[in-house]
Design an enzyme around this catalytic site. Sequence first.
Site, mmCIF file in Angstrom:
data_model
loop_
_atom_site.group_PDB
_atom_site.id
_atom_site.type_symbol
_atom_site.label_atom_id
_atom_site.label_comp_id
_atom_site.label_asym_id
_atom_site.label_seq_id
_atom_site.Cartn_x
_atom_site.Cartn_y
_atom_site.Cartn_z
ATOM 1 N N ASN A 11 0.884 -1.166 0.000
ATOM 2 C CA ASN A 11 0.000 0.000 0.000
ATOM 3 C C ASN A 11 0.926 1.222 0.000
ATOM 4 O O ASN A 11 1.593 1.494 0.996
ATOM 5 C CB ASN A 11 -0.869 -0.049 1.255
ATOM 6 N N ASN A 62 -6.420 10.589 -0.493
ATOM 7 C CA ASN A 62 -6.546 9.404 -1.335
ATOM 8 C C ASN A 62 -6.210 9.746 -2.785
ATOM 9 O O ASN A 62 -6.257 10.908 -3.189
ATOM 10 C CB ASN A 62 -7.978 8.856 -1.271
ATOM 11 N N CYS A 71 -5.418 6.261 8.106
ATOM 12 C CA CYS A 71 -4.855 5.234 7.221
ATOM 13 C C CYS A 71 -3.836 4.435 8.026
ATOM 14 O O CYS A 71 -2.808 4.972 8.450
ATOM 15 C CB CYS A 71 -4.189 5.878 6.006
ATOM 16 N N GLY A 72 -4.119 3.154 8.238
ATOM 17 C CA GLY A 72 -3.255 2.325 9.078
ATOM 18 C C GLY A 72 -1.886 2.070 8.477
ATOM 19 O O GLY A 72 -0.868 2.166 9.168
ATOM 20 N N HIS A 161 -15.994 0.937 7.604
ATOM 21 C CA HIS A 161 -15.672 -0.358 6.999
ATOM 22 C C HIS A 161 -16.888 -1.266 7.024
ATOM 23 O O HIS A 161 -17.658 -1.266 7.990
ATOM 24 C CB HIS A 161 -14.533 -1.054 7.752
ATOM 25 N N ASN A 191 -15.059 1.582 3.109
ATOM 26 C CA ASN A 191 -14.095 0.569 2.709
ATOM 27 C C ASN A 191 -14.798 -0.787 2.830
ATOM 28 O O ASN A 191 -15.685 -0.960 3.674
ATOM 29 C CB ASN A 191 -12.869 0.590 3.625
ATOM 30 N N GLU A 208 -10.680 -0.229 -1.147
ATOM 31 C CA GLU A 208 -10.553 0.968 -0.314
ATOM 32 C C GLU A 208 -11.353 2.131 -0.875
ATOM 33 O O GLU A 208 -11.309 2.410 -2.076
ATOM 34 C CB GLU A 208 -9.088 1.386 -0.187
ATOM 35 N N CYS A 217 -4.542 -2.752 3.666
ATOM 36 C CA CYS A 217 -5.253 -1.653 4.329
ATOM 37 C C CYS A 217 -5.155 -1.892 5.826
ATOM 38 O O CYS A 217 -5.705 -2.867 6.340
ATOM 39 C CB CYS A 217 -6.707 -1.609 3.870
ATOM 40 N N GLY A 218 -4.458 -1.007 6.531
ATOM 41 C CA GLY A 218 -4.258 -1.181 7.965
ATOM 42 C C GLY A 218 -5.535 -1.051 8.762
ATOM 43 O O GLY A 218 -5.836 -1.881 9.632
ATOM 44 N N THR A 219 -6.328 0.004 8.491
ATOM 45 C CA THR A 219 -7.598 0.145 9.205
ATOM 46 C C THR A 219 -8.532 -0.999 8.820
ATOM 47 O O THR A 219 -9.324 -1.465 9.646
ATOM 48 C CB THR A 219 -8.266 1.497 8.900
ATOM 49 N N GLY A 220 -8.421 -1.484 7.580
ATOM 50 C CA GLY A 220 -9.240 -2.615 7.149
ATOM 51 C C GLY A 220 -8.891 -3.888 7.895
ATOM 52 O O GLY A 220 -9.772 -4.684 8.245
#
Length: 276
Positions: A11, A62, A71-72, A161, A191, A208, A217-220
């Site tokens: 990413n 983005n 954003c993780g 999410h 997401n 995303e 995707c970290g938050t994902g």
Amino acid sequence: MKFWKYHGLGNDFILFEDFNAEVPSDAAFVKFICDRRSGIGGDGILYVRKDAHADAYMKIMNSDGSEAEMCGNGIRCFAKHLYDCGLVKSKRMSINTLSGIKIIDLKVENGVAVEISVDMGRPHLEAEEVPIKGTGRFINGHLQAAEIELTGTAVGMGNPHLVIFQDLSDEQVLRLGPLLEKHEAFPRKTNVEFVKAKEDCLEVKVYERGAAWTNACGTGACATAVAATLVGICPTGKDIVVRLPGGVLKINVKDDYSSVQMTGPAARVFVGEITW
């Protein structure tokens, strides 16, 4: 303008040191810079800015020109840059974002950060916090897209999410990603995580919001782990291995859901200059 290129499990981001908020962040600039043929290429742009309440402020754009709350993977790259470039000398730091201040701990080898752990804060589960239309919590809730009846769980990790554990074909997943991102149930879009639960990990494909299909995707990953504990697939209080197309993240959801810990790598790709 000098820039740095980073990635977290594939990413990828362009990073600018923008202490005086002078680097453009309008949609035209962002789209040009992120274009992989005519620009530098990336899933988004990270701006390093000053902050009165934390070591730095991370502004996230983005690739489609929209601004992200959090954003993780980006924050791990951001933290690595702060430490490796000497902007923050401590192995523990605070980074402010649109979704609040995050505390980061670094594992350092030979003077560079090789692993970054982020306290991603409390997951948001109530509908108005995610946000998703309705009231209460959307856990194993039902919605429809492309004439397919879907079951999913909505989790907010500073951004919205929708996590789906349903058995779907690759063709269905490819079709559903962009449709669910803009589903009417999500007032700020969402997401989307398509998950297969394995014995030793959760395998995840992520569409995303604002960046389409990405390698990670970290938050994902965090939202997926939270959803897995809510529907009884994984336990709280233990490391959950989330395997994304770009690699693996470890996620730990506290028993009381007061915070989610994300641990993973970040890498610098190259440094350059661009004229604008």
